[in-house]
Scaffold this active site. Structure first.
Site, PDB file in Angstrom:
ATOM      1  N   ASN A   1       0.867  -1.173   0.000  1.00 29.95           N
ATOM      2  CA  ASN A   1       0.000   0.000   0.000  1.00 29.95           C
ATOM      3  C   ASN A   1       0.904   1.225   0.000  1.00 29.95           C
ATOM      4  OD1 ASN A   1      -2.275  -1.666   0.231  1.00 29.95           O
ATOM      5  ND2 ASN A   1      -2.124  -1.688   2.467  1.00 29.95           N
ATOM      6  N   HIS A  15       6.744  -1.412   3.635  1.00 28.98           N
ATOM      7  CA  HIS A  15       6.456  -2.786   4.060  1.00 28.98           C
ATOM      8  C   HIS A  15       5.632  -3.486   2.993  1.00 28.98           C
ATOM      9  CE1 HIS A  15       3.260  -0.162   5.638  1.00 28.98           C
ATOM     10  NE2 HIS A  15       2.438  -1.172   5.459  1.00 28.98           N
ATOM     11  N   THR A  54      -0.855   3.230   5.959  1.00 28.40           N
ATOM     12  CA  THR A  54      -1.021   3.838   7.291  1.00 28.40           C
ATOM     13  C   THR A  54       0.304   3.975   8.045  1.00 28.40           C
ATOM     14  OG1 THR A  54      -1.548   1.700   8.302  1.00 28.40           O
ATOM     15  CG2 THR A  54      -3.399   3.021   7.515  1.00 28.40           C
ATOM     16  N   HIS A  95       6.606   3.488   6.728  1.00 30.16           N
ATOM     17  CA  HIS A  95       7.886   2.765   6.613  1.00 30.16           C
ATOM     18  C   HIS A  95       7.591   1.624   5.653  1.00 30.16           C
ATOM     19  CE1 HIS A  95      11.650   0.892   8.680  1.00 30.16           C
ATOM     20  NE2 HIS A  95      11.265   0.034   7.744  1.00 30.16           N
TER      21      HIS A  95
HETATM   22  P1  5GP Z   1      -0.537  -0.320   5.776  1.00 26.61           P
HETATM   23  O1  5GP Z   1      -1.976   0.024   5.985  1.00 26.61           O
HETATM   24  O2  5GP Z   1       0.357   0.845   6.103  1.00 26.61           O
HETATM   25  O3  5GP Z   1      -0.248  -0.940   4.459  1.00 26.61           O
HETATM   26  O4  5GP Z   1      -0.243  -1.491   6.801  1.00 26.61           O
HETATM   27  C1  5GP Z   1       0.182  -1.304   8.104  1.00 26.61           C
HETATM   28  C2  5GP Z   1       0.002  -2.631   8.798  1.00 26.61           C
HETATM   29  O5  5GP Z   1       0.748  -2.622   9.993  1.00 26.61           O
HETATM   30  C3  5GP Z   1      -1.461  -2.920   9.186  1.00 26.61           C
HETATM   31  O6  5GP Z   1      -1.870  -4.151   8.605  1.00 26.61           O
HETATM   32  C4  5GP Z   1      -1.426  -2.984  10.708  1.00 26.61           C
HETATM   33  O7  5GP Z   1      -2.270  -3.977  11.228  1.00 26.61           O
HETATM   34  C5  5GP Z   1       0.046  -3.278  10.993  1.00 26.61           C
HETATM   35  N1  5GP Z   1       0.544  -2.742  12.241  1.00 26.61           N
HETATM   36  C6  5GP Z   1       0.424  -1.457  12.670  1.00 26.61           C
HETATM   37  N2  5GP Z   1       1.058  -1.314  13.848  1.00 26.61           N
HETATM   38  C7  5GP Z   1       1.599  -2.525  14.154  1.00 26.61           C
HETATM   39  C8  5GP Z   1       2.384  -2.993  15.247  1.00 26.61           C
HETATM   40  O8  5GP Z   1       2.713  -2.276  16.183  1.00 26.61           O
HETATM   41  N3  5GP Z   1       2.757  -4.295  15.217  1.00 26.61           N
HETATM   42  C9  5GP Z   1       2.406  -5.128  14.198  1.00 26.61           C
HETATM   43  N4  5GP Z   1       2.828  -6.379  14.266  1.00 26.61           N
HETATM   44  N5  5GP Z   1       1.675  -4.716  13.138  1.00 26.61           N
HETATM   45  C10 5GP Z   1       1.269  -3.428  13.131  1.00 26.61           C
HETATM   46 ZN    ZN Z   2      10.965   3.496   9.955  1.00 29.50          ZN
END
Ligand code: 5GP
Ligand code: ZN
Length: 113
Positions: free
Chosen positions: A86, A99, A94, A97
């Site tokens: 994403n 991922h 969200t 960093h």
């Molecule tokens: P994005 O929406 O940025 O693509 O994905 C961020 C992901 O990080 C989400 O699926 C969310 O559940 C996960 N996430 C956010 N904070 C943490 C955390 O502190 N630990 C772990 N293991 N996952 C996290």
């Molecule tokens: Zn970072």
């Protein structure tokens, strides 16, 4: 980078359920899994998003992609998987960093929401 939750996970300043780690990347279970297996693959280096990747990161990106099948195998994804990034606001990123979500152990749908 200060105040970056994934840098803190990479530095072991906050706990996570790690499934794989080497000198360049760390892989851990997502806090809110969207599939029976849902792990996040992150570079230890702070890169804000795919949009911020620089030419010197090419080897790192190749390393990440090259590790996917190994991580899928070690987490039991024996019938395929989905790799997701994403990026930015429209991509619903969200955590700022870079991922990659690796999801498996269920049949995925297309198009994504
Ligand atoms: P994005 O929406 O940025 O693509 O994905 C961020 C992901 O990080 C989400 O699926 C969310 O559940 C996960 N996430 C956010 N904070 C943490 C955390 O502190 N630990 C772990 N293991 N996952 C996290
Ligand atoms: Zn970072």
């Amino acid at each position: 980078m200060a105040d970056c939750i994934f840098c803190m996970i990479a530095n072991k300043e906050i706990p996570s359920n790690v499934v794989y780690e080497d000198d360049k990347i760390i892989v851990f279970h997502d806090l809110e899994p969207q599939a029976p297996v849902h792990v996040l693959i992150i570079p230890k280096k702070h890169i804000a998003s795919l949009d911020e990747v620089q030419p010197e990161d090419a080897e790192l990106l190749a390393h990440i992609l090259g590790k996917v099948k190994e991580i899928a195998a070690m987490t039991g994804m024996d019938n395929g998987y989905r790799l997701v990034n994403n990026c930015g606001e429209d991509g619903m990123q969200t955590v700022k960093h870079l991922h990659f979500h690796l999801l498996g152990k269920r049949s995925m749908k297309w198009p994504p929401g």
